[in-house]
Enzyme design. Structure first.
Site, short mmCIF file in Angstrom:
data_model
loop_
_atom_site.label_atom_id
_atom_site.label_comp_id
_atom_site.label_asym_id
_atom_site.label_seq_id
_atom_site.Cartn_x
_atom_site.Cartn_y
_atom_site.Cartn_z
N GLU A 64 7.82 -15.01 -11.20
CA GLU A 64 7.03 -13.69 -10.47
C GLU A 64 6.65 -12.71 -11.61
O GLU A 64 5.72 -12.07 -11.31
CB GLU A 64 7.97 -12.97 -9.42
CG GLU A 64 9.29 -11.96 -9.96
CD GLU A 64 9.70 -11.27 -8.92
OE1 GLU A 64 8.99 -10.95 -7.99
OE2 GLU A 64 11.23 -11.33 -9.01
N ASN A 118 -1.85 2.43 5.76
CA ASN A 118 -1.06 1.32 5.30
C ASN A 118 -0.40 0.61 6.31
O ASN A 118 -0.02 1.02 7.38
CB ASN A 118 0.28 1.85 4.67
CG ASN A 118 1.51 0.81 4.39
OD1 ASN A 118 1.34 -0.27 4.04
ND2 ASN A 118 2.45 1.67 4.34
N GLY A 119 -0.83 -0.93 6.39
CA GLY A 119 -0.46 -1.84 7.51
C GLY A 119 -1.45 -2.70 7.82
O GLY A 119 -2.45 -2.99 6.95
N LYS A 169 12.71 -14.82 -10.71
CA LYS A 169 12.48 -13.91 -11.64
C LYS A 169 11.49 -14.15 -12.80
O LYS A 169 10.58 -13.64 -12.90
CB LYS A 169 14.00 -13.52 -12.40
CG LYS A 169 14.82 -12.55 -11.72
CD LYS A 169 14.28 -11.03 -11.43
CE LYS A 169 13.65 -11.00 -10.23
NZ LYS A 169 14.39 -10.73 -8.86
N HIS A 178 17.88 -36.57 -7.65
CA HIS A 178 17.32 -36.86 -6.31
C HIS A 178 15.85 -36.43 -6.08
O HIS A 178 15.16 -36.69 -5.02
CB HIS A 178 18.08 -36.47 -5.10
CG HIS A 178 19.55 -36.66 -5.06
ND1 HIS A 178 19.80 -38.10 -4.72
CD2 HIS A 178 20.66 -36.20 -5.21
CE1 HIS A 178 20.87 -38.11 -4.65
NE2 HIS A 178 21.50 -37.07 -4.87
N GLU A 194 17.72 -17.37 -8.39
CA GLU A 194 17.37 -15.87 -8.56
C GLU A 194 16.60 -16.08 -9.93
O GLU A 194 15.72 -15.51 -10.26
CB GLU A 194 18.60 -15.39 -8.60
CG GLU A 194 18.06 -13.74 -8.85
CD GLU A 194 17.19 -12.72 -8.17
OE1 GLU A 194 16.59 -13.44 -7.00
OE2 GLU A 194 16.70 -12.07 -8.61
N ARG A 211 4.10 -0.42 -4.83
CA ARG A 211 3.81 -0.75 -3.38
C ARG A 211 2.37 -1.55 -3.18
O ARG A 211 2.36 -2.14 -1.94
CB ARG A 211 3.65 0.52 -2.40
CG ARG A 211 4.91 1.38 -2.24
CD ARG A 211 4.80 2.47 -1.40
NE ARG A 211 4.47 1.76 0.06
CZ ARG A 211 5.71 1.87 0.93
NH1 ARG A 211 6.80 2.10 0.52
NH2 ARG A 211 5.35 1.25 2.01
N CYS A 253 0.92 -1.02 -0.05
CA CYS A 253 -0.06 0.04 0.23
C CYS A 253 0.90 1.32 -0.02
O CYS A 253 1.84 1.47 0.73
CB CYS A 253 -0.95 0.12 1.06
SG CYS A 253 -2.09 -1.46 1.31
N LYS A 274 5.93 -4.19 -4.08
CA LYS A 274 7.33 -4.06 -4.08
C LYS A 274 7.96 -3.98 -2.55
O LYS A 274 9.12 -4.56 -2.38
CB LYS A 274 7.91 -2.92 -4.66
CG LYS A 274 9.24 -2.31 -4.64
CD LYS A 274 10.00 -3.07 -5.77
CE LYS A 274 11.27 -2.67 -5.83
NZ LYS A 274 12.00 -3.89 -6.58
N TRP A 334 -2.55 -2.96 -1.53
CA TRP A 334 -2.46 -4.20 -1.81
C TRP A 334 -3.15 -5.17 -0.51
O TRP A 334 -2.88 -4.80 0.41
CB TRP A 334 -0.74 -4.55 -1.38
CG TRP A 334 -0.37 -6.05 -1.62
CD1 TRP A 334 0.00 -6.31 -3.01
CD2 TRP A 334 -0.36 -6.73 -0.81
NE1 TRP A 334 0.48 -7.78 -2.85
CE2 TRP A 334 0.46 -8.11 -1.40
CE3 TRP A 334 -0.41 -6.96 0.68
CZ2 TRP A 334 0.64 -9.35 -0.78
CZ3 TRP A 334 -0.25 -8.29 1.40
CH2 TRP A 334 0.21 -9.23 0.44
C1 F6R Z 1 11.87 -10.39 -6.20
C2 F6R Z 1 11.81 -9.36 -5.01
C3 F6R Z 1 11.56 -9.81 -3.87
C4 F6R Z 1 12.17 -8.80 -2.74
C5 F6R Z 1 11.87 -9.47 -1.26
C6 F6R Z 1 12.56 -8.59 -0.22
O1 F6R Z 1 12.07 -9.93 -7.50
O2 F6R Z 1 11.90 -7.91 -5.43
O3 F6R Z 1 11.74 -11.19 -3.61
O4 F6R Z 1 13.57 -9.35 -2.84
O5 F6R Z 1 10.57 -8.99 -1.11
O6 F6R Z 1 12.49 -7.02 -0.40
P1 F6R Z 1 13.55 -6.10 0.38
O7 F6R Z 1 14.77 -6.52 -0.25
O8 F6R Z 1 13.02 -4.86 -0.08
O9 F6R Z 1 13.70 -6.63 1.70
#
Ligand code: F6R
Length: 615
Positions: A494, A101-102, A491, A510, A487, A27, A2, A610, A75
């Site tokens: 997501e 937000n929260g 990517k 395995h 990673e 957000r 949010c 984010k 969100w």
């Molecule tokens: C994936 C991604 C998330 C963040 C995770 C932690 O692309 O961006 O997995 O890495 O939510 O976020 P931060 O680094 O802001 O603590």
């Protein structure tokens, strides 16, 4: 999770509120809304499910006249992402509007009580109770004082919140407060602003004030900001933050999406991070608050992070253990918070968090500080909670990362972790100054290597076609590149919604090998390193079962070229530990092309946000 904005001043509020919400949309983006108070005391608003762009269309016809207002992009936590659950929420009279937000953890108890007292609710959210609590206080003990009414209401809340509140009866006043969720405010000649983070404020000021938990700020139309703490005492010197990038840093600047822009920005981000870090005594890192002797005494390191930042932690573990010979545990913050933890008197904690606001990571950091550990944060966002609460914070200086999928922060955080490892190695006398210099020079080659990969993006575009019509993929790698595999898979899943598994290549036999069938896509990270031959054997095992293999390999590797249906070429790296930093760009580009081929919005993948400020 949010984003909230607020404005009170001499200009019309709606245009900036909507612009601010667009900047904060990373957000959360399942619904949005704004409320505006006109100078004559009319409170009106518009809110709807869907993106901010949809709200902007609705706002055009709503004629939102007023110079004071609040906005929200959501969100969803409590209640589906519908029009009625979108913020702002109103009290019974419709004269008080709140954005939140929260999470309000005790909202069910409060809602039941408020309903018994005759309040009527219009949503399924936890947030709406706040509007009704403010209403009670406004009509009762606060006697028409909005800041007091907000303080009174907050006394009854449990959980986390950042709030912005307006009331039709005080059209020149905006009240904001926070507990556990971020909030900044700014005073300008045009009026006063509030936002969840500095990004929307970069277009109006370069100087913002950081609110502390339980601070209550009253913003006036003359730009004034007065802050009181939870006991009603005036806060004279709130923390100030200077925004050192201009508003264009958070704009597309000709790119089709932020992910493309941020992938391209990686060489410059790494150059900024490395500049001036090598001094005559080794790596300069004043951000570390431990003395050299204390650093030399560190006998255990905990690295705590989530998601992509956790993957940085895995690489950091390998590098610190190899270079500084200190045992390292790398933990998911959400798991760490509910597990036993054994610390020594000399345990150091490193948290890695792009946003600096991830709730699980912050909880872990507080727990470690509570146990007497020095907490060092590697973070990107200026003035973030992680940076403020840690003993020391290293800013990666990657600039605003707007796309939800982390790219430039991932590689910059890795390089920051390499610098920390060198600092520890020197303090522990595991390396000479000359060796540190040599490793630093290796790191200085990263931007050039990245630029070469960026020129080869056509390889990723072509390889992406191999994923057409597929529903699942497997990513394999060994040693540090098992992390590249994790990673790469994260990517891909997501942003393309393609199921992706990642495994250390040797583990495939395995269990995951059962997934393989003719045409199944496998991405194998197989650079020229000490485990190359082993990984090649694992690729053979995939091919024997009909898999389609995309190799990520070092230039000139004919063996891999002959085996794989596509190869993403990585230029030779001076140290095999650096390969994940360079290869990451191919994996990011590949994921982006696959997602775009499927027609998805790569910047705002479904269900994600984010900044994950809830547990
Ligand atoms: C994936 C991604 C998330 C963040 C995770 C932690 O692309 O961006 O997995 O890495 O939510 O976020 P931060 O680094 O802001 O603590």
């Amino acid at each position: 999770m949010c984003g909230i904005v607020g404005y009170v001043g001499s200009k019309q509020a709606a245009p900036w509120l909507l612009e601010g919400l667009q900047t904060l949309e990373y957000r959360g983006y399942d619904s949005a809304g704004v409320s505006v108070v006109s100078p004559s005391g009319n409170l009106h608003g518009v809110k709807c499910a869907g993106r901010v762009a949809h709200l902007v269309e609705r706002a055009k016809v709503a004629n939102l006249n007023g110079t004071c207002g609040i906005g929200h992009t959501r969100w969803a936590t409590h209640g589906a992402p519908t029009d009625r659950n979108a913020h702002p929420h109103y009290d019974c009279s419709g004269r008080i509007a709140v954005v939140h937000n929260g999470i309000i953890e005790n909202y069910q108890v409060l809602k039941r009580q408020l309903m018994l007292d005759g309040h009527a609710f219009a949503s399924d959210t936890d947030s709406e109770v706040i509007a009704h609590l403010i209403e009670e206080a406004w009509n009762g003990p606060a006697k028409g004082d909005l800041a007091s009414a907000v303080r009174n209401a907050c006394d009854r809340l449990e959980g986390s919140w950042a709030l912005a509140v307006v009331c039709a009866d005080v059209p020149g006043e905006l009240v904001v407060t926070r507990c556990g969720s971020p909030l900044v405010v700014a005073s300008t000649d045009d009026g006063a602003y509030a936002a969840s983070d500095v990004m929307p404020l970069a277009s109006v000021t370069s100087h913002v004030l950081q609110l502390e938990d339980f601070d209550i700020a009253t913003l006036g139309s003359d730009g004034s900001i007065s802050i009181i703490d939870r006991d009603g005492r005036t806060v004279d010197h709130p923390t100030a933050i200077d925004i050192d990038w201009d508003a264009s840093a958070a704009k597309l600047g000709g790119y089709s999406d932020f992910m493309a822009k941020e992938i391209s920005e990686q060489p410059e981000a790494i150059e900024r991070l490395l500049a001036g870090r090598l001094g005559e005594h080794g790596i300069e890192m004043d951000e570390l608050t431990l003395t050299r002797a204390e650093l030399a005494a560190v006998d255990r390191v905990f690295i705590i992070a989530c998601g992509t930042s956790y993957h940085v932690g895995l690489i950091a573990k390998t590098v610190i253990e190899k270079w500084a010979r200190i045992p390292v545990s790398c933990e998911y913050a959400s798991e760490f918070n509910y597990s036993d933890v054994l610390v020594t008197n000399h345990t150091m904690c490193v948290i890695i968090t792009q946003s600096g606001e991830t709730a699980d990571t912050l909880t872990a950091a507080r727990r470690m500080r509570g146990m007497g550990c020095n907490v060092f944060a590697i973070t990107n966002v200026l003035g973030s909670t992680a940076a403020r609460e840690a003993d020391g914070a290293l800013y990666i200086q990657a600039g605003p990362e707007v796309a939800v999928a982390s790219t430039k922060a991932y590689t910059a955080q890795m390089v920051a972790a390499f610098l920390l490892a060198l600092r520890l190695a020197l303090a522990h006398e595991r390396m000479s100054i000359e060796e540190v210099q040599r490793h630093y020079e290796d790191l200085c080659q990263v931007p050039g290597l990245m630029r070469q990969v960026l020129k080869r993006r056509w390889q990723d575009k072509q390889a992406a076609r191999l994923f057409n019509g597929k529903t699942s993929a497997l990513f394999l790698g060994r040693n540090v590149n098992s992390t590249s595999a994790y990673e790469g898979a994260l990517k891909l899943k997501e942003i393309s919604y393609l199921h992706a598994e990642a495994y250390p290549a040797g583990e495939m036999k395995h269990g995951p090998i059962a997934l393989l069938e003719p045409g199944f896509p496998v991405v194998a990270i197989v650079p020229a390193d000490h485990v190359h031959d082993k990984t090649v054997s694992n690729i053979q095992e995939c091919l024997a079962r009909g898999a389609v293999v995309v190799g990520v390999a070092t230039d000139g590797d004919e063996r891999v070229a002959k085996m794989c249906q596509a190869v993403l070429w990585v230029p030779p790296c001076p140290d095999e530990l650096i390969v994940p930093v360079v290869a990451a760009l191919h994996l990011q580009l590949l994921a982006r092309y696959v997602a775009r081929d499927r027609g998805y919005d790569v910047d705002k993948p479904r269900n994600l946000a984010k900044s994950v400020t809830v547990e």
